[in-house]
Motif scaffolding. Structure first.
Motif, PDB file in Angstrom:
ATOM      1  N   SER A 241       0.830  -1.211   0.000  1.00 50.97           N
ATOM      2  CA  SER A 241       0.000   0.000   0.000  1.00 50.97           C
ATOM      3  C   SER A 241       0.857   1.250   0.000  1.00 50.97           C
ATOM      4  N   ALA A 242       1.959   1.233   0.756  1.00 52.54           N
ATOM      5  CA  ALA A 242       2.828   2.405   0.840  1.00 52.54           C
ATOM      6  C   ALA A 242       3.401   2.770  -0.530  1.00 52.54           C
ATOM      7  N   LYS A 243       3.753   1.763  -1.332  1.00 49.60           N
ATOM      8  CA  LYS A 243       4.271   2.024  -2.677  1.00 49.60           C
ATOM      9  C   LYS A 243       3.208   2.704  -3.542  1.00 49.60           C
ATOM     10  N   ARG A 244       1.989   2.214  -3.445  1.00 46.40           N
ATOM     11  CA  ARG A 244       0.904   2.791  -4.243  1.00 46.40           C
ATOM     12  C   ARG A 244       0.620   4.227  -3.805  1.00 46.40           C
ATOM     13  N   VAL A 245       0.631   4.452  -2.495  1.00 49.65           N
ATOM     14  CA  VAL A 245       0.366   5.789  -1.974  1.00 49.65           C
ATOM     15  C   VAL A 245       1.471   6.759  -2.388  1.00 49.65           C
ATOM     16  N   LYS A 246       2.706   6.315  -2.311  1.00 47.39           N
ATOM     17  CA  LYS A 246       3.818   7.200  -2.680  1.00 47.39           C
ATOM     18  C   LYS A 246       3.735   7.602  -4.148  1.00 47.39           C
ATOM     19  N   LYS A 247       3.402   6.639  -4.997  1.00 51.71           N
ATOM     20  CA  LYS A 247       3.282   6.936  -6.430  1.00 51.71           C
ATOM     21  C   LYS A 247       2.181   7.964  -6.676  1.00 51.71           C
ATOM     22  N   THR A 248       1.042   7.780  -5.999  1.00 50.22           N
ATOM     23  CA  THR A 248      -0.059   8.733  -6.139  1.00 50.22           C
ATOM     24  C   THR A 248       0.331  10.096  -5.593  1.00 50.22           C
ATOM     25  N   ALA A 249       0.964  10.109  -4.434  1.00 45.26           N
ATOM     26  CA  ALA A 249       1.329  11.374  -3.787  1.00 45.26           C
ATOM     27  C   ALA A 249       2.299  12.175  -4.657  1.00 45.26           C
ATOM     28  N   GLU A 250       3.204  11.504  -5.323  1.00 43.51           N
ATOM     29  CA  GLU A 250       4.148  12.199  -6.197  1.00 43.51           C
ATOM     30  C   GLU A 250       3.406  12.915  -7.328  1.00 43.51           C
ATOM     31  N   LYS A 251       2.401  12.247  -7.904  1.00 43.16           N
ATOM     32  CA  LYS A 251       1.599  12.872  -8.967  1.00 43.16           C
ATOM     33  C   LYS A 251       0.844  14.086  -8.445  1.00 43.16           C
ATOM     34  N   VAL A 252       0.243  13.927  -7.273  1.00 43.71           N
ATOM     35  CA  VAL A 252      -0.598  15.000  -6.727  1.00 43.71           C
ATOM     36  C   VAL A 252       0.252  16.200  -6.327  1.00 43.71           C
ATOM     37  N   LEU A 253       1.364  15.966  -5.657  1.00 36.74           N
ATOM     38  CA  LEU A 253       2.228  17.068  -5.244  1.00 36.74           C
ATOM     39  C   LEU A 253       2.759  17.829  -6.452  1.00 36.74           C
ATOM     40  N   ALA A 254       3.073  17.089  -7.515  1.00 38.44           N
ATOM     41  CA  ALA A 254       3.543  17.742  -8.746  1.00 38.44           C
ATOM     42  C   ALA A 254       2.428  18.592  -9.356  1.00 38.44           C
ATOM     43  N   ALA A 255       1.204  18.045  -9.368  1.00 40.14           N
ATOM     44  CA  ALA A 255       0.068  18.792  -9.925  1.00 40.14           C
ATOM     45  C   ALA A 255      -0.240  20.036  -9.107  1.00 40.14           C
ATOM     46  N   LEU A 256      -0.018  19.957  -7.805  1.00 41.76           N
ATOM     47  CA  LEU A 256      -0.273  21.097  -6.922  1.00 41.76           C
ATOM     48  C   LEU A 256       0.866  22.103  -6.923  1.00 41.76           C
ATOM     49  N   GLY A 257       1.986  21.726  -7.512  1.00 42.88           N
ATOM     50  CA  GLY A 257       3.139  22.610  -7.532  1.00 42.88           C
ATOM     51  C   GLY A 257       3.797  22.766  -6.180  1.00 42.88           C
ATOM     52  N   VAL A 258       3.716  21.731  -5.365  1.00 42.34           N
ATOM     53  CA  VAL A 258       4.279  21.773  -4.015  1.00 42.34           C
ATOM     54  C   VAL A 258       5.761  21.407  -4.058  1.00 42.34           C
ATOM     55  N   ARG A 259       6.596  22.253  -3.514  1.00 38.89           N
ATOM     56  CA  ARG A 259       8.031  21.983  -3.518  1.00 38.89           C
ATOM     57  C   ARG A 259       8.428  21.069  -2.355  1.00 38.89           C
ATOM     58  N   GLY A 260       7.697  21.155  -1.258  1.00 37.57           N
ATOM     59  CA  GLY A 260       8.007  20.312  -0.105  1.00 37.57           C
ATOM     60  C   GLY A 260       7.422  18.924  -0.284  1.00 37.57           C
ATOM     61  N   GLY A 261       6.927  18.362   0.780  1.00 36.86           N
ATOM     62  CA  GLY A 261       6.371  17.020   0.697  1.00 36.86           C
ATOM     63  C   GLY A 261       5.272  16.834   1.720  1.00 36.86           C
TER      64      GLY A 261
END
Length: 514
Positions: A241-261
């Motif tokens: 589950s953690a792998k799936r969440v990390k992959k999703t989170a990377e997409k979302v953070l990029a779409a939001l333009g977030v530099r942090g995490g």
């Protein structure tokens, strides 16, 4: 427990569930009055509300903690500590006190008044010390989650101690509060429901549209995820589950333009590829948590970023609103949104299907979910290949399926006619792509479906590609549950009774010290 031992316990807690705030550490490790601490930090008066109080015989565990004989009468008291003005619960506490060690006046105050124990002791000038012997995390059940207004499976922080006077334990107390309380930073908690996917309506496409889903949101199982801002992205949870969440989170953070995490913790999940939509719910819950931290987004935007809902809109609609859902599929053909037959996981860039009908599911209808311990249902390349090999399905089967949905399933739902609704569920198992899905199942699935129908369920079907089988009924579902357990005795598996969920995901922001 020594102060060093407490420190080690707190470090282990942080490893298991996440960072503890200074206030949380103080509340868990103090040998003083929690009531006084809360009043000093929160700047409000704290009151006690008694939930239950009764004299009961001490069981073995209680007797051992109080150094008394099993069966000796103790006063068992459960209270909440609340902000007096707002009534907001801050702490949940259960205590056991042997009656043989109580002075009459102390006993009267303890059993008749909503007074904190520390203040009762102060009033009666009792010299005592607190002896802490346990600090742990646990998960919220229905009762305590209702008290605090949190969701089931959220983590709770808990400590157990004894009040010692005259060399003997006077009271044994366990105090508990939600992990999201008394933090020093905002946290977002999302609870997302599982869904039953009853079937795809039109996998022929000659009408110019394709897909079209029918499904149902259910109370159990659920996904509970927590997120807070961080300097980098980290995910805590089971490896898959953690792998799936990390992959999703990377997409979302990029779409939001977030530099942090963000720091993301999975507090509760359920297995993937068993027919209950965990992939979609996990992705949407992750995206919703991050959007609540950084920038609000609608479910449609979240689904587009995460690539969910490109074939069936049931998962995204279940996340948004719950209940029974029917969606209208997608335009099909050279100029349409889709030009071939693909599952949602291979339909990135296709918007979720429009919801044509959403209706509350009857609360007195029960839902059984039986998941045999079999290989996972179809996913990935295998699922794509199945769509290519078995579609388009015969048009006459699509027409028969539409007839069953329009003239049996929907009227049965609206009129709360369980037999009519169940008839439709049974009928659609042999039509369209669902017929193909059944043909790919091992014999146990066919036997399980027959067993559950024979046991009295009104309707029984395969959720998505399985292996989860669902059964719907009202009375007599305990018999159906026993039949499911018996049918899966050799292979193993899980069976649970739940209800439909007529609302979408729960999203809550815990704002700092509260």
């Amino acid at each position: 427990m020594t102060s060093f031992a407490i420190t080690k316990k707190l470090r282990k807690l942080e490893k298991d569930i996440g960072t503890l705030s200074p206030m949380q550490k103080i509340l868990l490790g103090t040998d003083g009055s929690v009531t006084t601490l809360l009043e000093n930090v929160l700047g409000c008066e704290v009151s006690v509300h008694t939930l239950t109080q009764e004299v009961v015989p001490a069981d073995e565990g209680v007797a051992a903690s109080l150094d008394i004989s099993a069966g000796e009468p103790v006063n068992h008291r459960i209270v909440t500590l609340n902000e007096r003005e707002s009534g907001k619960p801050l702490m949940y506490a259960s205590s056991n006190t042997p009656l043989s060690r109580l002075e009459p006046s102390f006993k009267d105050d303890l059993m008749r008044a909503d007074i904190p124990i520390g203040r009762i002791m102060q009033r009666h000038q009792i010299e005592a010390r607190r002896e802490l012997d346990d600090v742990k995390a646990c998960r919220a059940g229905t009762g305590i989650s209702d008290i605090f207004g949190i969701v089931r499976h959220e983590p709770l922080l808990s400590r157990r101690y004894r009040i010692i006077t005259g060399g003997a334990p006077l009271i044994a107390i366990r105090e508990t509060f939600p992990y999201c309380h008394f933090t020093d930073e905002a946290r977002v908690i999302v609870e997302a429901p599982a869904r039953i996917h009853m079937g795809l309506i039109d996998m022929n496409g000659s009408s110019g549209r394709v897909d079209g889903g029918i499904g149902l949101s259910v109370e159990d199982p659920t996904i509970v995820i927590e997120a807070k801002q961080g300097s980098e992205l980290s995910v805590k949870g089971d490896e898959e589950s953690a792998k799936r969440v990390k992959k999703t989170a990377e997409k979302v953070l990029a779409a939001l333009g977030v530099r942090g995490g963000a720091e993301i913790t999975l507090h509760h999940t359920y297995p993937g590829h068993i027919g209950l939509g965990s992939g979609t719910q996990l992705a949407l819950a992750t995206a919703r948590a991050l959007s609540a931290l950084y920038r609000p987004m609608e479910t449609g935007e979240i689904a587009a970023i995460t690539g969910r809902g490109g074939t069936s809109g049931i998962g995204t609609a279940a996340f948004e609103s719950g209940g029974f859902i029917l969606d209208g599929g997608h335009r099909f053909g050279p100029s349409g949104e889709k030009s071939d037959f693909r599952p949602s996981a291979a339909s990135g860039g296709v918007r979720p299907a429009p919801v044509l009908f959403r209706h509350p599911f009857p609360e007195d209808w029960q839902v059984l979910l039986a998941t045999p311990a079999l290989p996972e249902g179809a996913s990935g390349k295998r699922e794509v290949d199945i769509f290519r090999q078995h579609c388009p399905v015969p048009l006459d089967e699509v027409q028969a399926l539409c007839h069953a949905v329009l003239m049996q399933m929907l009227p049965g739902l609206v009129e709360k006619d369980l037999d009519l609704f169940g008839t439709a569920v049974n009928t659609i198992q042999g039509l369209g792509l669902k017929r193909c899905e059944h043909s790919l199942q091992p014999p146990l699935i066919h036997d399980l479906i027959t067993t559950l129908r024979d046991a009295g369920a009104a309707g029984v079907g395969l959720s998505s590609f399985g292996p989860t089988v669902y059964a719907i009924g009202d009375t007599g579902m305990q018999d159906v549950l026993r039949a499911a357990d018996e049918a899966m005795k050799e292979t193993g598996g899980t069976a649970l009774l739940t209800h439909a969920r007529n609302c979408g995901a729960h999203v809550r922001v815990a704002q700092g010290i509260n």
